[in-house]
Design an enzyme around this catalytic site. Structure first.
Site, PDB file in Angstrom:
ATOM      1  CG  ASP A 133      -1.781   1.134   1.437  1.00 10.36           C
ATOM      2  OD1 ASP A 133      -2.999   0.961   1.295  1.00 10.36           O
ATOM      3  OD2 ASP A 133      -1.256   2.245   1.726  1.00 10.36           O
ATOM      4  CB  ILE A 134       0.887   4.288  -2.105  1.00  6.26           C
ATOM      5  CG1 ILE A 134       0.960   3.442  -3.390  1.00  6.26           C
ATOM      6  CG2 ILE A 134       1.713   5.556  -2.236  1.00  6.26           C
ATOM      7  CD1 ILE A 134       0.399   4.112  -4.620  1.00  6.26           C
ATOM      8  CD  GLU A 153      -3.805   3.889  -0.589  1.00  5.58           C
ATOM      9  OE1 GLU A 153      -4.655   3.176  -0.021  1.00  5.58           O
ATOM     10  OE2 GLU A 153      -2.717   4.208  -0.084  1.00  5.58           O
TER      11      GLU A 153
HETATM   12  P1  GH3 Z   1      -1.095   5.214   4.658  1.00 12.50           P
HETATM   13  O1  GH3 Z   1       0.358   5.557   4.572  1.00 12.50           O
HETATM   14  O2  GH3 Z   1      -1.495   4.883   6.039  1.00 12.50           O
HETATM   15  O3  GH3 Z   1      -1.459   4.165   3.692  1.00 12.50           O
HETATM   16  O4  GH3 Z   1      -1.857   6.563   4.300  1.00 12.50           O
HETATM   17  P2  GH3 Z   1      -2.636   6.885   2.977  1.00 12.50           P
HETATM   18  O5  GH3 Z   1      -2.840   8.350   2.896  1.00 12.50           O
HETATM   19  O6  GH3 Z   1      -1.937   6.263   1.805  1.00 12.50           O
HETATM   20  O7  GH3 Z   1      -3.958   6.069   3.192  1.00 12.50           O
HETATM   21  P3  GH3 Z   1      -5.451   6.502   3.208  1.00 12.50           P
HETATM   22  O8  GH3 Z   1      -6.198   5.234   3.289  1.00 12.50           O
HETATM   23  O9  GH3 Z   1      -5.685   7.537   4.326  1.00 12.50           O
HETATM   24  O10 GH3 Z   1      -5.691   7.209   1.821  1.00 12.50           O
HETATM   25  C1  GH3 Z   1      -5.652   6.528   0.626  1.00 12.50           C
HETATM   26  C2  GH3 Z   1      -5.875   7.515  -0.477  1.00 12.50           C
HETATM   27  O11 GH3 Z   1      -5.794   6.865  -1.737  1.00 12.50           O
HETATM   28  C3  GH3 Z   1      -7.215   8.162  -0.396  1.00 12.50           C
HETATM   29  C4  GH3 Z   1      -7.802   8.012  -1.779  1.00 12.50           C
HETATM   30  O12 GH3 Z   1      -8.337   9.195  -2.268  1.00 12.50           O
HETATM   31  C5  GH3 Z   1      -6.619   7.587  -2.614  1.00 12.50           C
HETATM   32  N1  GH3 Z   1      -7.026   6.748  -3.742  1.00 12.50           N
HETATM   33  C6  GH3 Z   1      -7.635   5.562  -3.728  1.00 12.50           C
HETATM   34  N2  GH3 Z   1      -7.872   5.127  -5.003  1.00 12.50           N
HETATM   35  C7  GH3 Z   1      -7.388   6.083  -5.826  1.00 12.50           C
HETATM   36  C8  GH3 Z   1      -7.345   6.236  -7.246  1.00 12.50           C
HETATM   37  O13 GH3 Z   1      -7.803   5.380  -8.036  1.00 12.50           O
HETATM   38  N3  GH3 Z   1      -6.762   7.331  -7.757  1.00 12.50           N
HETATM   39  C9  GH3 Z   1      -6.252   8.297  -6.942  1.00 12.50           C
HETATM   40  N4  GH3 Z   1      -5.687   9.361  -7.498  1.00 12.50           N
HETATM   41  N5  GH3 Z   1      -6.302   8.191  -5.603  1.00 12.50           N
HETATM   42  C10 GH3 Z   1      -6.855   7.109  -5.042  1.00 12.50           C
HETATM   43 MG    MG Z   2      -1.853   4.190   1.704  1.00 13.29          MG
END
Ligand code: GH3
Ligand code: MG
Length: 330
Positions: free
Chosen positions: A198-199, A242
Site C-alpha cells: 500500500d502506498i 492504492e
Molecule cells: P497510509 O500511509 O497509512 O497508507 O496513508 P494513505 O494516505 O496512503 O492512506 P489513506 O487510506 O488515508 O488514503 C488513501 C488515499 O488513496 C485516499 C484516496 O483518495 C486515494 N485513492 C484511492 N484510489 C485512488 C485512485 O484510483 N486514484 C487516486 N488518485 N487516488 C486514489
Molecule cells: Mg496508503
C-alpha cells in the site's frame, strides 16, 4: 455459372446445347471427350474450376475414358463434391445405372433424349444445386460470425479481468486466481505466498498534486512492482484504491520476502516525488507478506487476512518496510 456437356457426338452436343439455351439455362459449354472435360474443369489445378460449373451432362459411352469412369474421376476431387453429374445413356439396364450412381452421378437421362424429360431433370438438379450453394454460403457466413463472436468474447474476458487505470489484473481476476492457486496448493502440498502493499501517505499525495497526478502515480507504482515479477505464475493485481497484491505460487515466505523487498526498492528507485510524505521526499510502500503450506482446514481467506495484518504492522512500525505474518500453519 454454366452447364457443361461432355459428348463425343457432335449432333448430340449441338442439339442439347441449343435446347438448353432456348430454355434460358444460361451459359452452355461443350467438349467432345473426358480428357478435354478434365482440362476445362481444371482437374490438374489444386482448386479446380468447380465454382463456374453448375451441372455436367455426361455421355455414358465415349471412346477413350467412358462417361462413368470420367464421372468417378471428377467426383474423386473434393471441390466437385457438390457439382451434380447427369449421365446420358442408351443402356438403362440396372447394371449400367448401378455403376453410374456408384461413380457419383446424381441422375440419368436415357437416349434418345426426350426434350421434356431433359428440361425437367436439368431443372430439378439445378434447383437442388442452388439450394446447396445457398446453404453453404449461409454456413460460411455463420462460421465467420461465430469466429468474430469468439474473438470479441476473448477480448471481453481479457478486458473484464484488467484494471482500467493501471492495466494490471483487477480485484475480480485476483479473487479467481487466488482461489485457484489456494486449492492447487492444498492439493499439491506446495507453498503459496501473498504480498500486500500500500502506498504510504497517498492521501497527502492526492491533496498536494491532484487526483490526476495521483492516478499517474498508481500506474508508475504498478509498473515498478510488475517489473520485479519474473515467474509466469506470479500475478500482480490492484486490490482496490492504492492497495496492491501479488500471488506467488510455489513460493515460501523467504522467497516472498525477497520479492517484497525488491518491490519496495523498485518503487523507491522510481523516485516519484512526494513532498508531502511524512517519511521522505518520494513515494514509498509498506508491505505485508504471508505464505507457507495450505491446509484443507484453513479458512480460504486466512492467507489474505494474515498478509493484511502484516501490512498493518509495516504501517504502524514506521512504513516503507516489509513485515512477515506469523506462520499460521505448518
Ligand atoms: P497510509 O500511509 O497509512 O497508507 O496513508 P494513505 O494516505 O496512503 O492512506 P489513506 O487510506 O488515508 O488514503 C488513501 C488515499 O488513496 C485516499 C484516496 O483518495 C486515494 N485513492 C484511492 N484510489 C485512488 C485512485 O484510483 N486514484 C487516486 N488518485 N487516488 C486514489
Ligand atoms: Mg496508503
Amino acid at each position: 455459372m454454366a452447364i457443361l456437356i461432355v459428348d463425343d457426338s457432335a449432333d448430340s452436343r449441338v442439339l442439347i446445347k441449343r435446347f438448353l439455351e432456348k430454355h434460358g439455362f444460361g451459359k452452355i459449354l461443350t467438349v467432345e471427350n473426358a480428357t478435354d472435360a478434365f482440362a476445362l474443369l481444371g482437374l490438374d489445378q489444386p482448386e479446380g474450376l468447380a465454382k463456374n460449373i453448375d451441372l455436367i451432362l455426361m455421355d455414358g459411352v465415349m471412346p477413350g475414358i467412358d462417361g462413368i469412369k470420367a464421372c468417378q474421376l471428377i467426383k474423386s476431387h473434393t471441390c466437385f463434391k457438390d457439382v451434380p453429374i447427369i449421365i446420358i445413356t442408351a443402356n438403362d439396364n440396372a447394371e449400367t445405372l448401378d455403376k453410374a450412381f456408384a461413380a457419383g452421378a446424381i441422375d440419368f437421362i436415357t437416349k434418345p433424349i426426350k426434350q421434356l424429360e431433359l428440361k425437367a431433370r436439368v431443372n430439378s438438379v439445378l434447383n437442388m444445386k442452388h439450394a446447396i450453394d445457398q446453404r453453404k454460403a449461409r454456413e460460411a457466413e455463420l462460421v465467420k460470425v461465430l469466429e468474430e463472436l469468439e474473438s470479441v468474447n476473448r477480448e471481453l474476458s481479457r478486458l473484464s479481468s484488467l484494471d482500467g487505470l493501471t492495466g494490471i489484473a483487477n480485484r475480480r481476476h485476483f479473487d479467481q486466481i487466488y482461489e485457484l492457486e489456494r486449492q492447487r496448493a492444498v492439493r499439491t502440498g506446495h507453498d503459496l505466498s501473498i504480498v500486500f502493499f500500500d502506498i504510504d501517505f497517498f492521501k497527502y499525495y492526492n491533496d498536494t498534486y491532484g487526483h490526476q497526478e495521483g492516478d499517474d502515480c498508481l500506474k508508475k507504482v504498478a509498473a515498478a512492482a510488475g517489473s520485479v515479477l519474473k515467474r509466469p505464475g506470479d500475478l500482480l493485481a490492484r486490490y482496490g484504491g492504492e492497495e496492491f497484491v501479488v500471488i506467488l505460487p510455489e513460493t515460501g515466505v523467504a522467497g516472498a520476502y525477497k520479492v517484497a523487498q525488491d518491490i519496495r526498492t523498485s518503487v523507491e528507485k522510481g523516485n516519484i516525488q512526494h513532498s508531502a510524505s511524512k517519511l521522505t521526499d518520494h513515494i514509498t510502500v509498506s508491505i505485508g507478506v504471508a505464505g507457507g503450506k495450505m491446509s484443507l482446514t484453513d479458512k480460504p481467506q486466512e492467507l489474505l487476512t494474515l498478509a493484511d495484518k502484516a501490512l498493518y504492522e509495516a504501517k504502524s512500525g514506521g512504513r516503507n518496510q516489509v513485515r512477515i505474518a506469523e506462520r499460521y500453519s505448518d
